[in-house]
Scaffold this active site. Structure first.
Site, PDB file in Angstrom:
ATOM      1  N   HIS A   1      -8.440  13.072  -2.265  1.00 30.85           N
ATOM      2  CA  HIS A   1      -7.669  11.877  -3.277  1.00 30.85           C
ATOM      3  C   HIS A   1      -6.968  10.829  -2.389  1.00 30.85           C
ATOM      4  O   HIS A   1      -6.315  10.195  -3.091  1.00 30.85           O
ATOM      5  CB  HIS A   1      -7.068  12.539  -4.366  1.00 30.85           C
ATOM      6  CG  HIS A   1      -7.986  13.478  -5.226  1.00 30.85           C
ATOM      7  ND1 HIS A   1      -8.736  12.960  -6.337  1.00 30.85           N
ATOM      8  CD2 HIS A   1      -7.892  14.817  -5.092  1.00 30.85           C
ATOM      9  CE1 HIS A   1      -9.449  14.193  -6.725  1.00 30.85           C
ATOM     10  NE2 HIS A   1      -8.854  15.163  -5.885  1.00 30.85           N
TER      11      HIS A   1
ATOM     12  N   SER B   1      -7.831 -11.414  14.729  1.00 30.49           N
ATOM     13  CA  SER B   1      -7.295 -12.145  13.898  1.00 30.49           C
ATOM     14  C   SER B   1      -7.055 -13.603  14.368  1.00 30.49           C
ATOM     15  O   SER B   1      -6.578 -13.693  15.625  1.00 30.49           O
ATOM     16  CB  SER B   1      -5.921 -11.942  13.040  1.00 30.49           C
ATOM     17  OG  SER B   1      -5.513 -12.986  12.200  1.00 30.49           O
TER      18      SER B   1
ATOM     19  N   LYS C   1      -3.130  -8.748  16.564  1.00 28.02           N
ATOM     20  CA  LYS C   1      -3.582  -7.864  15.649  1.00 28.02           C
ATOM     21  C   LYS C   1      -5.117  -7.649  16.291  1.00 28.02           C
ATOM     22  O   LYS C   1      -5.954  -8.476  16.848  1.00 28.02           O
ATOM     23  CB  LYS C   1      -3.973  -8.724  14.373  1.00 28.02           C
ATOM     24  CG  LYS C   1      -4.411  -7.598  13.199  1.00 28.02           C
ATOM     25  CD  LYS C   1      -4.574  -8.645  12.003  1.00 28.02           C
ATOM     26  CE  LYS C   1      -4.891  -7.668  10.719  1.00 28.02           C
ATOM     27  NZ  LYS C   1      -6.252  -7.095  10.805  1.00 28.02           N
TER      28      LYS C   1
ATOM     29  N   GLU D   1     -16.727  -1.231  11.208  1.00 25.42           N
ATOM     30  CA  GLU D   1     -17.066  -2.140  10.409  1.00 25.42           C
ATOM     31  C   GLU D   1     -18.350  -2.466  10.622  1.00 25.42           C
ATOM     32  O   GLU D   1     -19.298  -2.495   9.536  1.00 25.42           O
ATOM     33  CB  GLU D   1     -16.111  -3.372  10.186  1.00 25.42           C
ATOM     34  CG  GLU D   1     -14.807  -2.827   9.740  1.00 25.42           C
ATOM     35  CD  GLU D   1     -13.622  -4.177  10.128  1.00 25.42           C
ATOM     36  OE1 GLU D   1     -14.288  -5.300  10.715  1.00 25.42           O
ATOM     37  OE2 GLU D   1     -12.386  -3.877   9.968  1.00 25.42           O
TER      38      GLU D   1
END
Length: 473
Positions: free
Chosen positions: A197, A327, A333, A340
């Site tokens: 969870h 980014s 970053k 993805e």
């Protein structure tokens, strides 16, 4: 010289590009279907060539091409016909297949496209005039002998799909499984906290976690094999409606054997040609397995994305290779781009399954399914995407993963779920109260137990041993 030539078919004259190997029927289809700009998938074109080759060889061996029928061929012409089929199968004339995939639902336009290209190329290799109106190697009478689009086009779909699974998808999934298995062995002693969870759970080893991922990929290989098995029955031999009109009784079995030898895949003649011509249930089943594989790939890559999150404000239990700046505004970053990419491909394949399901259920009426071109194209797209994205992910991400042992171990000691191993000693209720107190005070379970003398030191040490918690006791 003009940039076109005039050809005739049963509907009259049509202008065809001057040097094209295809003819009037192909050109009419090009003009009728200016839809997407997507031609048939290259794998499908090559499979059509292979089917035509096996059909020609079967008709030769059964004495049909050189027999006493109308316009029999001599041996040299038969060899030229088979050689032209081979060239199409090898991808030498992909640019001669311009028809949009969204065409007539049986694929007749593309079948005639192949017949015209093969006929004209065979004539050319014999030294003849491929532009002449009279065709000594005729697209219908010879190239399409004993065939209908209704049985050869779905046969080509099955061949293309099975070859793609065998030659591209299965090897890529097997490689991914091996890499994950290697990581699971390498990281077998790295203790980390489990999560259910998205909340802290009991400890496990990073190697165990990746062993679970490896098993998912091993099961994906099995699913890919089942996907291939779903398309091994070939409709060829059923001709127009499944009755086998205008073909030799042994034609279907001969062609299936030839395709099996060419592809190294155990293709067989369909058990019932009326089912095989009319329904595409096997293709729906095949893509259902691809959807399950896509689900696994989405899950595994997303889990790695979570495990690599950070580097300071996330889990960062594994280090994902840095590939590119992440980014345009935040310097330094780096994003999990390969995760993805694979997730997007998986989403596309899962969506494609809806197309296959609807096409299979609603597209088949009586003796024909009229959604075959899009079913074949979509399945081959799914296979190309799965194999391509998985291969890139393994090479650029999975093989370069590193364990962040410090982050893994630090989270274990802080976890409130360490208290689970105390249940046999102090009971669930007292353990629950201890967990709440630890959360409120910011102390670890071990610190509270030591302060309150909950258990003797040697018992406490054994009970709170994280490695011991990763196995049954």
């Amino acid at each position: 010289m003009t940039d076109y030539r005039i050809e005739k078919d049963s509907m009259g004259e049509v202008q065809v590009p001057a040097q094209a190997y295809y003819g009037a029927q192909t050109q009419r289809a090009v003009e009728n279907f200016p839809i997407s700009g997507w031609p048939l998938h290259a794998d499908m074109i090559h499979a059509i060539g292979l089917v035509k080759l096996s059909c020609a060889a079967a008709n030769r061996d059964l004495g049909k091409l050189t027999g006493s029928g109308k316009n029999p061929l001599n041996d040299e012409q038969v060899n030229a016909l088979i050689a032209a089929c081979r060239e199409v199968a090898e991808g030498k004339y992909d640019d001669q297949f311009p028809i949009d995939v969204f065409q007539t639902g049986s694929g007749t336009s593309s079948n005639m496209n192949a017949n015209e290209v093969i006929s004209n190329r065979a004539i050319e290799t014999m030294g003849g005039d491929r532009f002449a109106a009279a065709k000594p190697i005729h697209p219908n009478d010879h190239v399409n002998m004993g065939q209908s689009t209704n049985d050869t086009f779905p046969t080509a779909i099955h061949v293309a799909v099975a070859r793609s699974i065998k030659e591209s998808l299965i090897p890529t999934l097997e490689r991914f499984a091996r890499v994950l298995k290697d990581k699971s062995r390498e990281w077998d002693q790295v203790i980390k906290i489990g999560r259910t969870h998205l909340a802290d759970a009991t400890p496990l080893r990073l190697g165990q976690e990746f062993g679970g991922f490896a098993r998912q990929l091993e099961l994906s290989v099995e699913r890919a094999e089942r996907a291939m098995n779903a398309v091994l029955e070939l409709p060829v031999g059923g001709t127009a409606v499944g009755s086998g009109i205008n073909t030799h009784p042994e034609f279907g079995s001969q062609v299936a054997r030839g395709l099996a030898e060419e592809a190294g895949i155990p293709f067989v003649e369909a058990a019932d040609h009326f089912e095989a011509n009319a329904q595409r249930d096997g293709l729906v089943e095949c893509h259902g397995q691809l959807k399950a594989i896509a689900t696994t790939l989405f899950n595994v890559s997303n889990n790695m994305r979570w495990l690599g999150s950070g580097p300071r404000c996330g889990f960062h239990e594994i280090k994902i290779p840095d590939l590119q700046p992440g980014s345009s505004i935040m310097p330094g970053k780096v994003n999990p781009v390969m995760c993805e990419s694979l997730m997007q491909v998986a989403a596309r394949v899962i969506g494609n399954d809806g197309c296959l399901t609807l096409s299979g259920a609603a597209g088949g009426q009586f003796q024909l399914n009229i959604m075959m071109p899009v079913m074949g194209q979509t399945t081959l797209e799914s296979l190309s995407l799965l194999a391509g994205a998985t291969g890139a992910f393994v090479e650029k991400c999975a093989e370069g993963l590193e364990a962040n042992e410090e982050a893994c171990e630090a989270a274990v000691e802080k976890s409130l779920s360490m208290v689970t191993s105390l249940n046999p000693h102090i009971g669930y209720e007292r353990a629950s109260a201890l967990a709440k107190e630890a959360f409120k005070t910011g102390k670890t379970i071990r610190e509270l137990c030591t302060e309150q003398n909950i258990l003797p030191p040697e018992v406490l040490k054994e009970a709170l041993d994280p490695m011991r918690m990763t196995e049954p006791h």
